[in-house]
Design a protein around this motif. Sequence first.
Motif, PDB file in Angstrom:
ATOM      1  N   PHE A 102       0.823  -1.206   0.000  1.00 36.23           N
ATOM      2  CA  PHE A 102       0.000   0.000   0.000  1.00 36.23           C
ATOM      3  C   PHE A 102       0.860   1.261   0.000  1.00 36.23           C
ATOM      4  CE2 PHE A 102      -2.256  -3.259   2.416  1.00 36.23           C
ATOM      5  CZ  PHE A 102      -3.497  -3.281   1.793  1.00 36.23           C
ATOM      6  N   HIS A 103       0.334   2.315  -0.632  1.00 32.45           N
ATOM      7  CA  HIS A 103       0.767   3.683  -0.375  1.00 32.45           C
ATOM      8  C   HIS A 103      -0.328   4.324   0.456  1.00 32.45           C
ATOM      9  CE1 HIS A 103       4.045   3.506  -3.262  1.00 32.45           C
ATOM     10  NE2 HIS A 103       3.213   3.078  -4.185  1.00 32.45           N
ATOM     11  N   VAL A 104       0.028   5.013   1.516  1.00 38.46           N
ATOM     12  CA  VAL A 104      -0.978   5.499   2.443  1.00 38.46           C
ATOM     13  C   VAL A 104      -0.805   6.991   2.715  1.00 38.46           C
ATOM     14  CG1 VAL A 104      -1.040   3.246   3.577  1.00 38.46           C
ATOM     15  CG2 VAL A 104       0.369   5.070   4.549  1.00 38.46           C
ATOM     16  N   ASP A 105      -1.886   7.622   3.079  1.00 37.31           N
ATOM     17  CA  ASP A 105      -1.848   8.931   3.716  1.00 37.31           C
ATOM     18  C   ASP A 105      -1.671   8.649   5.207  1.00 37.31           C
ATOM     19  OD1 ASP A 105      -2.421  11.282   5.004  1.00 37.31           O
ATOM     20  OD2 ASP A 105      -4.310  11.664   3.968  1.00 37.31           O
ATOM     21  N   ARG A 106      -0.510   9.027   5.765  1.00 41.04           N
ATOM     22  CA  ARG A 106      -0.208   8.652   7.140  1.00 41.04           C
ATOM     23  C   ARG A 106      -1.197   9.243   8.145  1.00 41.04           C
ATOM     24  NH1 ARG A 106       4.689   6.905   9.066  1.00 41.04           N
ATOM     25  NH2 ARG A 106       3.669   7.122  11.092  1.00 41.04           N
ATOM     26  N   ALA A 107      -1.744  10.418   7.852  1.00 44.67           N
ATOM     27  CA  ALA A 107      -2.761  10.960   8.747  1.00 44.67           C
ATOM     28  C   ALA A 107      -3.930   9.984   8.871  1.00 44.67           C
ATOM     29  CB  ALA A 107      -3.247  12.315   8.245  1.00 44.67           C
ATOM     30  N   SER A 108      -4.311   9.383   7.748  1.00 37.45           N
ATOM     31  CA  SER A 108      -5.419   8.420   7.760  1.00 37.45           C
ATOM     32  C   SER A 108      -4.995   7.083   8.342  1.00 37.45           C
ATOM     33  CB  SER A 108      -5.953   8.225   6.340  1.00 37.45           C
ATOM     34  OG  SER A 108      -6.437   9.443   5.805  1.00 37.45           O
ATOM     35  N   LEU A 109      -3.832   6.569   7.913  1.00 39.01           N
ATOM     36  CA  LEU A 109      -3.384   5.267   8.403  1.00 39.01           C
ATOM     37  C   LEU A 109      -3.242   5.257   9.921  1.00 39.01           C
ATOM     38  CD1 LEU A 109      -2.194   2.384   7.940  1.00 39.01           C
ATOM     39  CD2 LEU A 109       0.056   3.483   7.978  1.00 39.01           C
ATOM     40  N   ASP A 110      -2.560   6.264  10.470  1.00 40.18           N
ATOM     41  CA  ASP A 110      -2.319   6.270  11.906  1.00 40.18           C
ATOM     42  C   ASP A 110      -3.622   6.381  12.677  1.00 40.18           C
ATOM     43  OD1 ASP A 110       0.242   6.242  10.963  1.00 40.18           O
ATOM     44  OD2 ASP A 110       0.928   7.990  12.081  1.00 40.18           O
ATOM     45  N   THR A 111      -4.594   7.118  12.139  1.00 42.18           N
ATOM     46  CA  THR A 111      -5.904   7.216  12.784  1.00 42.18           C
ATOM     47  C   THR A 111      -6.623   5.877  12.750  1.00 42.18           C
ATOM     48  OG1 THR A 111      -6.068   9.557  12.176  1.00 42.18           O
ATOM     49  CG2 THR A 111      -8.111   8.433  12.768  1.00 42.18           C
ATOM     50  N   ILE A 112      -6.545   5.190  11.614  1.00 40.29           N
ATOM     51  CA  ILE A 112      -7.165   3.861  11.504  1.00 40.29           C
ATOM     52  C   ILE A 112      -6.575   2.908  12.540  1.00 40.29           C
ATOM     53  CG2 ILE A 112      -7.308   1.807  10.021  1.00 40.29           C
ATOM     54  CD1 ILE A 112      -7.557   3.748   7.620  1.00 40.29           C
ATOM     55  N   LEU A 113      -5.247   2.888  12.661  1.00 40.65           N
ATOM     56  CA  LEU A 113      -4.600   1.967  13.592  1.00 40.65           C
ATOM     57  C   LEU A 113      -4.906   2.318  15.045  1.00 40.65           C
ATOM     58  CD1 LEU A 113      -1.093   1.553  11.882  1.00 40.65           C
ATOM     59  CD2 LEU A 113      -2.980  -0.095  11.928  1.00 40.65           C
ATOM     60  N   LEU A 114      -4.943   3.606  15.374  1.00 41.50           N
ATOM     61  CA  LEU A 114      -5.230   3.991  16.757  1.00 41.50           C
ATOM     62  C   LEU A 114      -6.690   3.702  17.106  1.00 41.50           C
ATOM     63  CD1 LEU A 114      -4.083   5.209  19.331  1.00 41.50           C
ATOM     64  CD2 LEU A 114      -4.737   7.473  18.492  1.00 41.50           C
ATOM     65  N   ASN A 115      -7.609   4.003  16.206  1.00 35.30           N
ATOM     66  CA  ASN A 115      -9.016   3.685  16.467  1.00 35.30           C
ATOM     67  C   ASN A 115      -9.233   2.184  16.582  1.00 35.30           C
ATOM     68  OD1 ASN A 115      -9.788   6.360  16.520  1.00 35.30           O
ATOM     69  ND2 ASN A 115     -10.423   6.421  14.375  1.00 35.30           N
ATOM     70  N   ASN A 116      -8.475   1.417  15.806  1.00 32.76           N
ATOM     71  CA  ASN A 116      -8.583  -0.036  15.900  1.00 32.76           C
ATOM     72  C   ASN A 116      -8.069  -0.527  17.246  1.00 32.76           C
ATOM     73  OD1 ASN A 116      -9.122  -2.639  14.444  1.00 32.76           O
ATOM     74  ND2 ASN A 116      -6.970  -2.953  14.916  1.00 32.76           N
ATOM     75  N   ALA A 117      -6.997   0.105  17.759  1.00 28.64           N
ATOM     76  CA  ALA A 117      -6.502  -0.250  19.087  1.00 28.64           C
ATOM     77  C   ALA A 117      -7.568   0.017  20.147  1.00 28.64           C
ATOM     78  CB  ALA A 117      -5.229   0.536  19.394  1.00 28.64           C
ATOM     79  N   ARG A 118      -8.281   1.118  20.003  1.00 24.32           N
ATOM     80  CA  ARG A 118      -9.392   1.398  20.925  1.00 24.32           C
ATOM     81  C   ARG A 118     -10.457   0.312  20.834  1.00 24.32           C
ATOM     82  NH1 ARG A 118      -8.718   7.148  19.279  1.00 24.32           N
ATOM     83  NH2 ARG A 118      -8.093   8.343  21.147  1.00 24.32           N
ATOM     84  N   ARG A 119     -10.782  -0.083  19.595  1.00 28.05           N
ATOM     85  CA  ARG A 119     -11.781  -1.137  19.397  1.00 28.05           C
ATOM     86  C   ARG A 119     -11.380  -2.420  20.120  1.00 28.05           C
ATOM     87  NH1 ARG A 119     -12.173  -5.522  16.246  1.00 28.05           N
ATOM     88  NH2 ARG A 119     -10.220  -5.058  15.143  1.00 28.05           N
ATOM     89  N   LEU A 120     -10.076  -2.701  20.136  1.00 21.21           N
ATOM     90  CA  LEU A 120      -9.581  -3.920  20.770  1.00 21.21           C
ATOM     91  C   LEU A 120      -9.457  -3.790  22.288  1.00 21.21           C
ATOM     92  CD1 LEU A 120      -6.858  -4.865  18.138  1.00 21.21           C
ATOM     93  CD2 LEU A 120      -9.049  -6.019  18.521  1.00 21.21           C
ATOM     94  N   GLY A 121      -9.599  -2.567  22.829  1.00 21.33           N
ATOM     95  CA  GLY A 121      -9.600  -2.413  24.281  1.00 21.33           C
ATOM     96  C   GLY A 121      -8.571  -1.473  24.855  1.00 21.33           C
TER      97      GLY A 121
END
Length: 495
Positions: A102-121
């Motif tokens: 993937f090529h990513v927009d890091r602003a979006s990628l990092d938000t996705i990963l942090l929100n996913n961490a919240r989802r996991l607890g």
Amino acid sequence: MAADEYDVIVVGGGPAGSTVGSVLTRAGHSVLLFEKEQFPRDHVGESMLPFCYPLFDDLGVRDELARTFVRKPGVRFVDREGAVFTNWCFSHVIKDESFLSFHVDRASLDTILLNNARRLGVEAREGHRVTGVGLDQPDHVTVRTRDNDGTEAEHRARFLVDASGRDAFVGTKFGWREPRPELDRTAVWSHFTGVRMAGGLEEGASVIVYIGEEKKGWIWIFPLGPDRITAGVVMQNSYLRRRRAELLEEGDDDWKTAMLHDELRASPFVTDLLEGTTQALPTMVDGDYSYEVRNHHGRNYAMIGDARGFIDPIFSSGVFLSMKTAYLVGEAVHRHLLDPARDGDVGGEGWGEGSALTKAYEAVDGAYNLVHRMIRLFYDPHAVTWAAIGAEKQVHKAHESAMAVGHYMLAGDFFENHDKYNRFFALLEDRRGFERFREHVVERPEFQDSSCRLPWEVAFGRRLERFSPEEALGFNPEPVTVGGDSEADHGADAP
């Protein structure tokens, strides 16, 4: 457990911090994460390696990434003029769907990963800066924070993971941060829209332009959308300081933007790509390249990502190294927290030779050292560049092994196989050894191909679908022919 006590506190919410938090909370630990910024925030480092793919899958974000970002089939190294280039296509060595990165927009990628961490607890608190830490107690750590409103608080945990990026919070606080003069470089970058997709961009490839000379650097161009790219230049700080002084003396207050445009357009190849484009972000400057941190782990802390030490981004390895390290360290911390005495922490003295974290860092350190070796090879002023390695029949002896293992290295095969690759480097210093390997790998026709052959609609359109290499690339069942020689077998065994 009191409300302000946790199993683990993580400093930093980037890919390293969110990943280690996710690993530990899935294992049943309470995790409190502090991030000084408010996401989303712009960040350099937008190109991912194929070896990130199973990590994204395991975290449960792969489909969201595929729905959101451009697919990446490989890397094209180009000379300044654009006349000489070498393609490094991941499908040559990876025969499952993970060859498409993937090529990513890091602003979006990092938000996705942090929100996913919240989802996991994970309990993640943005806008909270860590201001102090205490590591002197054998059974807990203390962390002091200040939020955006100025409210200060103290928190306790059994273990601390420093994922604070180039702040390198723990290493800086205790004086463990040391300069690395060979990494004395800075990146200046932005995004551009209205781009003419060509030169490898049209199929989703990363493009790296070697600029060398006094700058001792390189230009990157990565596609982020059908007409949007991230483009920047990495250069020696001595050159940057001189050019900044010259631009300021000329009365150019926005020296950052002036320097970015001057350096990008110093390459005729890049000038052609950027003709008629619009800069879509303010010019960003990322320095602090030149450091390493000692004492990567102790009895109640560990450092991961750039908090452990910075690695030059030339091979787009930063996010993968950070996330893979987060997995290894997270699993080791989990085992340690379950039974500290059994894991070698006798009497609170720290991690023994056979402890889980010691073993994890053997793999981590081996991976980082191997990537540093490849980076030194890239910057060698006496060597053939990565753009010319595949184009020249006579390859500089110091770089022969780079062509042979380059596909695997650029895909991200650093951790489990770092010993094997180091032995391989040594083996190929023997001319006869290299000639045998060149016959079977380096001169395979597909390695000399002028394209990675990824269709536009796969790179920029039908991204959510899961493709096999054959489906994504539309492989012709007939052998590829180059210069009259053919090979029916498009595979390659790892060295």
